[in-house]
Design a protein around this motif. Structure first.
Motif, PDB file in Angstrom:
ATOM      1  N   SER A 200     -18.090   6.921  -6.820  1.00 30.08           N
ATOM      2  CA  SER A 200     -17.431   8.222  -7.042  1.00 30.08           C
ATOM      3  C   SER A 200     -16.493   8.198  -8.244  1.00 30.08           C
ATOM      4  O   SER A 200     -16.091   9.249  -8.734  1.00 30.08           O
ATOM      5  CB  SER A 200     -16.645   8.629  -5.797  1.00 30.08           C
ATOM      6  N   GLY A 201     -16.129   7.011  -8.699  1.00 30.66           N
ATOM      7  CA  GLY A 201     -15.208   6.892  -9.828  1.00 30.66           C
ATOM      8  C   GLY A 201     -13.749   6.974  -9.431  1.00 30.66           C
ATOM      9  O   GLY A 201     -12.867   7.004 -10.300  1.00 30.66           O
ATOM     10  N   ALA A 202     -13.477   7.044  -8.133  1.00 27.10           N
ATOM     11  CA  ALA A 202     -12.101   7.168  -7.667  1.00 27.10           C
ATOM     12  C   ALA A 202     -11.349   5.845  -7.829  1.00 27.10           C
ATOM     13  O   ALA A 202     -11.946   4.775  -7.970  1.00 27.10           O
ATOM     14  CB  ALA A 202     -12.079   7.606  -6.202  1.00 27.10           C
ATOM     15  N   TYR A 203     -10.016   5.956  -7.812  1.00 32.87           N
ATOM     16  CA  TYR A 203      -9.133   4.798  -7.860  1.00 32.87           C
ATOM     17  C   TYR A 203      -8.579   4.575  -6.466  1.00 32.87           C
ATOM     18  O   TYR A 203      -8.439   5.518  -5.683  1.00 32.87           O
ATOM     19  CB  TYR A 203      -7.985   5.031  -8.837  1.00 32.87           C
ATOM     20  N   GLY A 204      -8.250   3.335  -6.137  1.00 30.36           N
ATOM     21  CA  GLY A 204      -7.722   3.121  -4.804  1.00 30.36           C
ATOM     22  C   GLY A 204      -7.252   1.712  -4.550  1.00 30.36           C
ATOM     23  O   GLY A 204      -7.372   0.816  -5.390  1.00 30.36           O
ATOM     24  N   MET A 205      -6.713   1.541  -3.343  1.00 34.28           N
ATOM     25  CA  MET A 205      -6.212   0.250  -2.890  1.00 34.28           C
ATOM     26  C   MET A 205      -6.562   0.120  -1.419  1.00 34.28           C
ATOM     27  O   MET A 205      -6.302   1.040  -0.623  1.00 34.28           O
ATOM     28  CB  MET A 205      -4.691   0.179  -3.110  1.00 34.28           C
ATOM     29  N   ILE A 206      -7.176  -1.011  -1.056  1.00 36.26           N
ATOM     30  CA  ILE A 206      -7.667  -1.203   0.311  1.00 36.26           C
ATOM     31  C   ILE A 206      -7.146  -2.536   0.841  1.00 36.26           C
ATOM     32  O   ILE A 206      -7.241  -3.566   0.161  1.00 36.26           O
ATOM     33  CB  ILE A 206      -9.215  -1.204   0.338  1.00 36.26           C
TER      34      ILE A 206
ATOM     35  N   LEU B 125       0.831  -1.212   0.000  1.00 35.04           N
ATOM     36  CA  LEU B 125       0.000   0.000   0.000  1.00 35.04           C
ATOM     37  C   LEU B 125       0.863   1.258   0.000  1.00 35.04           C
ATOM     38  O   LEU B 125       0.640   2.190  -0.782  1.00 35.04           O
ATOM     39  CB  LEU B 125      -0.910  -0.023   1.236  1.00 35.04           C
ATOM     40  N   LYS B 126       1.872   1.283   0.863  1.00 34.90           N
ATOM     41  CA  LYS B 126       2.753   2.453   0.942  1.00 34.90           C
ATOM     42  C   LYS B 126       3.613   2.592  -0.308  1.00 34.90           C
ATOM     43  O   LYS B 126       3.972   3.710  -0.691  1.00 34.90           O
ATOM     44  CB  LYS B 126       3.633   2.354   2.187  1.00 34.90           C
ATOM     45  N   THR B 127       3.938   1.472  -0.937  1.00 35.90           N
ATOM     46  CA  THR B 127       4.705   1.524  -2.187  1.00 35.90           C
ATOM     47  C   THR B 127       3.923   2.285  -3.248  1.00 35.90           C
ATOM     48  O   THR B 127       4.472   3.158  -3.942  1.00 35.90           O
ATOM     49  CB  THR B 127       5.024   0.099  -2.688  1.00 35.90           C
ATOM     50  N   VAL B 128       2.629   1.980  -3.362  1.00 37.09           N
ATOM     51  CA  VAL B 128       1.792   2.662  -4.354  1.00 37.09           C
ATOM     52  C   VAL B 128       1.708   4.154  -4.042  1.00 37.09           C
ATOM     53  O   VAL B 128       1.897   5.009  -4.918  1.00 37.09           O
ATOM     54  CB  VAL B 128       0.380   2.030  -4.389  1.00 37.09           C
TER      55      VAL B 128
ATOM     56  N   ASN C 140     -13.165  11.927  -6.194  1.00 38.41           N
ATOM     57  CA  ASN C 140     -13.730  12.017  -7.537  1.00 38.41           C
ATOM     58  C   ASN C 140     -12.885  11.159  -8.493  1.00 38.41           C
ATOM     59  O   ASN C 140     -12.021  10.395  -8.056  1.00 38.41           O
ATOM     60  CB  ASN C 140     -13.794  13.466  -8.014  1.00 38.41           C
ATOM     61  N   LYS C 141     -13.127  11.317  -9.798  1.00 34.34           N
ATOM     62  CA  LYS C 141     -12.463  10.465 -10.789  1.00 34.34           C
ATOM     63  C   LYS C 141     -10.958  10.711 -10.865  1.00 34.34           C
ATOM     64  O   LYS C 141     -10.227   9.893 -11.415  1.00 34.34           O
ATOM     65  CB  LYS C 141     -13.086  10.693 -12.165  1.00 34.34           C
ATOM     66  N   ARG C 142     -10.484  11.840 -10.338  1.00 32.82           N
ATOM     67  CA  ARG C 142      -9.052  12.149 -10.387  1.00 32.82           C
ATOM     68  C   ARG C 142      -8.379  11.905  -9.037  1.00 32.82           C
ATOM     69  O   ARG C 142      -7.342  12.485  -8.736  1.00 32.82           O
ATOM     70  CB  ARG C 142      -8.844  13.600 -10.812  1.00 32.82           C
ATOM     71  N   THR C 143      -9.002  11.041  -8.229  1.00 32.17           N
ATOM     72  CA  THR C 143      -8.500  10.765  -6.876  1.00 32.17           C
ATOM     73  C   THR C 143      -7.975   9.341  -6.801  1.00 32.17           C
ATOM     74  O   THR C 143      -8.554   8.423  -7.388  1.00 32.17           O
ATOM     75  CB  THR C 143      -9.615  10.948  -5.839  1.00 32.17           C
ATOM     76  N   ILE C 144      -6.884   9.166  -6.064  1.00 31.72           N
ATOM     77  CA  ILE C 144      -6.429   7.834  -5.687  1.00 31.72           C
ATOM     78  C   ILE C 144      -6.357   7.802  -4.164  1.00 31.72           C
ATOM     79  O   ILE C 144      -5.818   8.715  -3.539  1.00 31.72           O
ATOM     80  CB  ILE C 144      -5.061   7.481  -6.322  1.00 31.72           C
ATOM     81  N   PHE C 145      -6.984   6.795  -3.566  1.00 33.68           N
ATOM     82  CA  PHE C 145      -7.008   6.696  -2.106  1.00 33.68           C
ATOM     83  C   PHE C 145      -6.402   5.361  -1.686  1.00 33.68           C
ATOM     84  O   PHE C 145      -6.440   4.368  -2.415  1.00 33.68           O
ATOM     85  CB  PHE C 145      -8.438   6.843  -1.555  1.00 33.68           C
ATOM     86  N   LEU C 146      -5.846   5.357  -0.466  1.00 34.47           N
ATOM     87  CA  LEU C 146      -5.197   4.168   0.092  1.00 34.47           C
ATOM     88  C   LEU C 146      -5.699   3.990   1.518  1.00 34.47           C
ATOM     89  O   LEU C 146      -5.585   4.910   2.331  1.00 34.47           O
ATOM     90  CB  LEU C 146      -3.677   4.323   0.080  1.00 34.47           C
ATOM     91  N   ILE C 147      -6.252   2.828   1.787  1.00 35.47           N
ATOM     92  CA  ILE C 147      -6.815   2.568   3.123  1.00 35.47           C
ATOM     93  C   ILE C 147      -6.206   1.276   3.653  1.00 35.47           C
ATOM     94  O   ILE C 147      -6.303   0.226   3.023  1.00 35.47           O
ATOM     95  CB  ILE C 147      -8.351   2.440   3.081  1.00 35.47           C
ATOM     96  N   ASP C 148      -5.610   1.368   4.841  1.00 40.16           N
ATOM     97  CA  ASP C 148      -4.983   0.199   5.471  1.00 40.16           C
ATOM     98  C   ASP C 148      -5.887  -0.346   6.575  1.00 40.16           C
ATOM     99  O   ASP C 148      -6.374   0.412   7.416  1.00 40.16           O
ATOM    100  CB  ASP C 148      -3.621   0.596   6.048  1.00 40.16           C
ATOM    101  N   GLU C 149      -6.103  -1.666   6.543  1.00 40.60           N
ATOM    102  CA  GLU C 149      -6.954  -2.349   7.547  1.00 40.60           C
ATOM    103  C   GLU C 149      -8.328  -1.696   7.609  1.00 40.60           C
ATOM    104  O   GLU C 149      -8.762  -1.171   8.648  1.00 40.60           O
ATOM    105  CB  GLU C 149      -6.280  -2.338   8.924  1.00 40.60           C
ATOM    106  N   PHE C 150      -9.020  -1.721   6.482  1.00 42.67           N
ATOM    107  CA  PHE C 150     -10.333  -1.087   6.331  1.00 42.67           C
ATOM    108  C   PHE C 150     -11.353  -1.680   7.307  1.00 42.67           C
ATOM    109  O   PHE C 150     -11.540  -2.887   7.370  1.00 42.67           O
ATOM    110  CB  PHE C 150     -10.797  -1.306   4.886  1.00 42.67           C
ATOM    111  N   GLY C 151     -11.991  -0.818   8.105  1.00 40.30           N
ATOM    112  CA  GLY C 151     -13.091  -1.246   8.969  1.00 40.30           C
ATOM    113  C   GLY C 151     -12.700  -1.770  10.326  1.00 40.30           C
ATOM    114  O   GLY C 151     -13.574  -2.150  11.110  1.00 40.30           O
TER     115      GLY C 151
END
Length: 802
Positions: A448-454, A353-356, A415-426
């Motif tokens: 929302s169309g965002a990109y991410g890694m969870i 996650l941190k690498t991304v 939004n569509k131009r966002t990348i989010f990273l969530i560690d240990e979701f929930g």
């Protein structure tokens, strides 16, 4: 937009910033390091990264680029811009050295081709240092930063007088000193010294009344006094006056010089900003070299297509200890925008996650990134992360409350131009409730169309990813048999937490584990079991695929060899048939000519019976000699005879490898391994594979004389270990380099290499042309090409062998 404010610290970018700060030579570059920031403008990111790539290329080419005297003279220039101000001698010394560095940098870029380093060359073309400034400083200061005697006529006169007076006073003091030594007032090792700017004689305190003069000082013990003799007092005063005159004249010269450069201060400040940028770029380029980082394809759309991504800080940390960093392959596109990563604890999810996050942040800060060259970087305007424990005592927030606060921001701003990273979701609350809230949040983030890694352990999120468009599962690979993490990301399937297996390995009581399975329920246990079995099966099938791939390559090679052999046989057959036809046609023509001549002879001579018989005998003789097929006698196979030799095998004995005809001589015994020489080759063979033979058999088989066990052959194993496919001939002369290349090619052809790398540098291209023309004379060379621009370009030749 970046969220939260501590994003740099959470991703570890602050460590890279500190590294860059240390790598800069001067405060000029450090100024830029302190102002590195994430850019949400595509053109700006492209420009910053390209500038860094150009500087990296300069360093890797080994170009003669200035690396010293990146001095920050901007405070001196700002002082000089004020009317009436005078710069010090030290300030001008810094100006002289740093302006010389700036001019060398400008000269370097001006000498480049227009298409080489276009961004830096274009920037350099806007910078100018007026020759009036450098010439004025050069006229006043020498290479040590001291004011020259020729700076003014008056200064030259003063310094000549000063030297003359100092020489005269030293001569008189030497005479007084010799007399004091003869009188025993001072020791033989004592010499002249200076106190309060005046030349004095050290004298033992008990003899101070014996020498007339002025006491200027005494030693800390009081045993030595420093006396200025009366007879040189006036001369010392004259020297002091001359020194004052010299100082006043130097100050006048410096004030005049400061006035001369004042009109050029704005252009000089711009030049020093350019120097600071180059220092900053050198630091970024050195970091790129440290990380083996590149400038990948950059597109103005939201996408992540990375191959062999390495965590920068982990890579540098492991580099010193020689530990490898397991690279990451990851793809996020329009169809699969959000990756749900699962797997056991300590399996590498958080590092992935941190690498991304860190690589995307680095790139949009203008740094090169540690990826493989076929990777593609996308562009994002927002980076949101939720990593680590954000518990706050001041705001009375629990860990889970802080996570929900972050989620509120994500849902409001993504939004569509966002990348989010969530560690240990929930995590952080009751699992059932936490899983349900996490699922609802994930559904809204997907819309929302965002990109991410969870990263998660929740099964419901894995199931949601499997059936929802835009989501995709991923797993950190885990060795289910040995229960060890592999630290590789596999996209397309969920991962198991391996909780029960790890608990079993640790030694938790079997009864406790059995109860836990009962409480969990059969459905969840079966799901985890299925994931484990799939992971093991995947590993088995991967090994089988590798084995099948090797066999398929061998089969393809054998098929190609068969087709080549078949084609050659058919061609040879056609050649033989054509040759036979041509020979038969020639024989038939000769026979027809003989028959026609015979008939004509009979008719013309009206031959009698005896003559006719003779003519027929002649025809029969032609038939027997020319048309009768030759008998082919196949030679009987020659059986190799070996005379066995009784006794144990020792050094110098002759041996045969069982099942082969090769005969050699024993060079050394190493337990059950025997080193033997066969012809010019040395090899190591197991003892049980050798048969001892007689000396007579060895001579008959090889036709050679006896060779001592100490004789040296070609040790292929040693040659292969010492051989490198990379040859650096920079700095060598033409004939010398050709000899080195010939030896290099001989070894490569013998060892079976299919691709080689010759580093010759760019320069004027003379050495490159010489080497390539020489290599074209090798039949084994299939082709040659330039190396990739990031690894040397035209300065390196890649040689492909047949």
């Amino acid at each position: 937009m970046l969220y939260p404010k501590t994003l740099e610290q959470k991703l570890g970018f602050d460590k890279l910033r500190a590294w860059l700060h240390e790598a800069c030579i001067s405060p000029l570059g450090q100024y830029y390091v302190e102002r590195i920031k994430f850019s949400d403008k595509f053109s700006m990111v492209e420009k910053l990264v390209s500038q860094t790539a150009e500087m990296k290329d300069i360093l890797e080419r080994g170009e003669n680029f200035p690396s010293q005297n990146y001095l920050d003279a901007t405070p001196h220039l700002r002082q000089a811009s004020i009317a009436g101000m005078q710069l010090s001698q030290e300030a001008f010394s810094d100006l002289k050295a740093s302006l010389n560095t700036i001019n060398l940098c400008l000269k370097f870029f001006n000498n480049q081709e227009p298409e080489t380093f276009p961004l830096l060359r274009d920037y350099a073309s806007s910078i100018s240092v007026d020759r009036h400034v450098t010439d004025a400083i050069e006229r006043i200061f020498d290479d040590r930063g001291q004011v020259k005697d020729s700076a003014s006529t008056e200064l030259g006169r003063i310094r000549r007088r000063l030297l003359s007076e100092q020489a005269g006073i030293r001569k008189r003091l030497d005479s007084i000193l010799r007399n004091a030594k003869q009188q025993g007032w001072i020791g033989e090792e004592v010499s002249l010294t200076v106190r309060n700017g005046r030349m004095v004689i050290p004298l033992v305190a008990e003899h101070k009344r014996k020498l007339k003069g002025f006491i200027h000082d005494e030693s800390s013990t009081g045993q030595t006094v420093f006396i200025e003799p009366t007879e040189i007092f006036e001369t010392n005063n004259e020297i002091r006056e001359l020194e004052y005159e010299e100082r006043r004249e130097v100050n006048r010269i410096l004030l005049e010089l400061t006035d001369q450069i004042r009109p050029y201060v704005p252009d000089l400040l711009k030049a020093y900003h350019f120097l600071g940028l180059l220092d900053f770029l050198r630091a970024k380029a050195r970091l790129a070299q440290e990380l083996s980082a590149i400038n990948p394809t950059f597109v103005n759309k939201q996408v992540v297509e990375w191959q062999q991504a390495r965590h920068p800080i982990l890579f540098m940390s492991f580099k010193g200890s020689g530990k490898p960093v397991i690279p990451l392959d990851i793809t996020l596109d329009e169809n699969n925008r959000i990756l749900i990563v699962s797997g056991p604890n300590a399996g590498g999810k958080s590092v992935a996650l941190k690498t991304v996050g860190l690589i995307q942040y680095m790139f949009q800060c203008g740094l090169l990134v540690p990826l493989r060259e076929d990777s593609t970087m996308g562009f994002f305007q927002n980076i949101f992360i939720d990593i680590g424990d954000e518990q706050s005592l001041e705001n009375d927030l629990s860990t889970y409350s802080s996570h929900l606060t972050n989620m509120r921001h994500f849902l409001a701003m993504a939004n569509k131009r966002t990348i989010f990273l969530i560690d240990e979701f929930g995590t952080g609350t009751e699992p059932g409730l936490g899983g349900a809230i996490a699922e609802a949040i994930l559904e809204d983030l997907t819309k929302s169309g965002a990109y991410g890694m969870i990263n998660t352990h929740y099964t419901n999120l894995k199931v949601l990813a499997d059936k929802t468009s835009g989501l995709i599962n991923g797993a950190m690979r885990f060795d289910g048999e040995n229960l060890e993490p592999i630290y590789q990301l596999e996209i397309g399937r969920p991962g198991s937490s391996f909780a029960f297996e790890i608990a079993t390995k640790i030694g938790l009581p079997k009864g406790v584990i059995a109860k836990a399975k009962e409480k969990l329920g059969t459905q969840q246990v079966s799901f985890e079991k299925l994931l484990k079995e799939l992971d093991i099966e995947r590993k088995v099938f991967a090994e089988k695929n590798t084995s099948l791939g090797i066999k398929e390559r061998k089969l393809t090679q054998q098929l190609a060899e068969y087709k080549s052999l078949k084609s050659k046989l058919e061609l040879n057959e056609k050649k033989l048939v054509n040759e036979a036809k041509a020979k038969a046609k020639m024989l038939l023509s000769d026979a027809n000519q003989l028959i026609e001549n015979t008939i004509r002879e009979i008719k013309e001579n009206k031959a009698e019976k005896e003559q006719t018989k003779a003519i027929r005998a002649k025809i029969e003789q032609f038939n027997q000699s020319q048309l009768k097929p030759e008998k082919i006698v196949e030679p009987a196979p020659v059986e190799e005879t070996y005379e066995p030799e009784p006794g144990a095998i020792g050094t110098g004995d002759y041996v045969r490898i069982a099942g082969q005809t090769a005969i050699g001589q024993v060079l050394a015994l190493r337990g059950k391994d025997i080193e033997i020489r066969i012809g010019d080759l040395k090899s190591t063979v197991k003892l049980n594979r050798l048969e001892k033979v007689s000396k007579k058999t060895y001579k008959a088989a090889t036709g050679e004389k006896e060779v001592k066990a100490s004789s040296k052959g070609i040790d292929l194993n040693e040659r292969m270990m010492n051989f490198s496919f990379n040859l650096d001939i920079r700095g060598k002369r033409g004939e010398e380099s050709l000899g080195v290349v010939d030896q290099f090619m001989d070894n490569a052809i013998m060892l079976g290499y299919d691709e080689l790398r010759v580093v010759h540098g760019k320069g004027d291209g003379i050495l490159r042309t010489l080497i390539r023309n020489h290599l074209r004379g090798y039949n084994q060379v299939k082709g040659m090409r330039d190396e990739h621009p990031d690894r040397g370009g035209a300065g390196v030749t890649i040689v492909s062998l047949k």
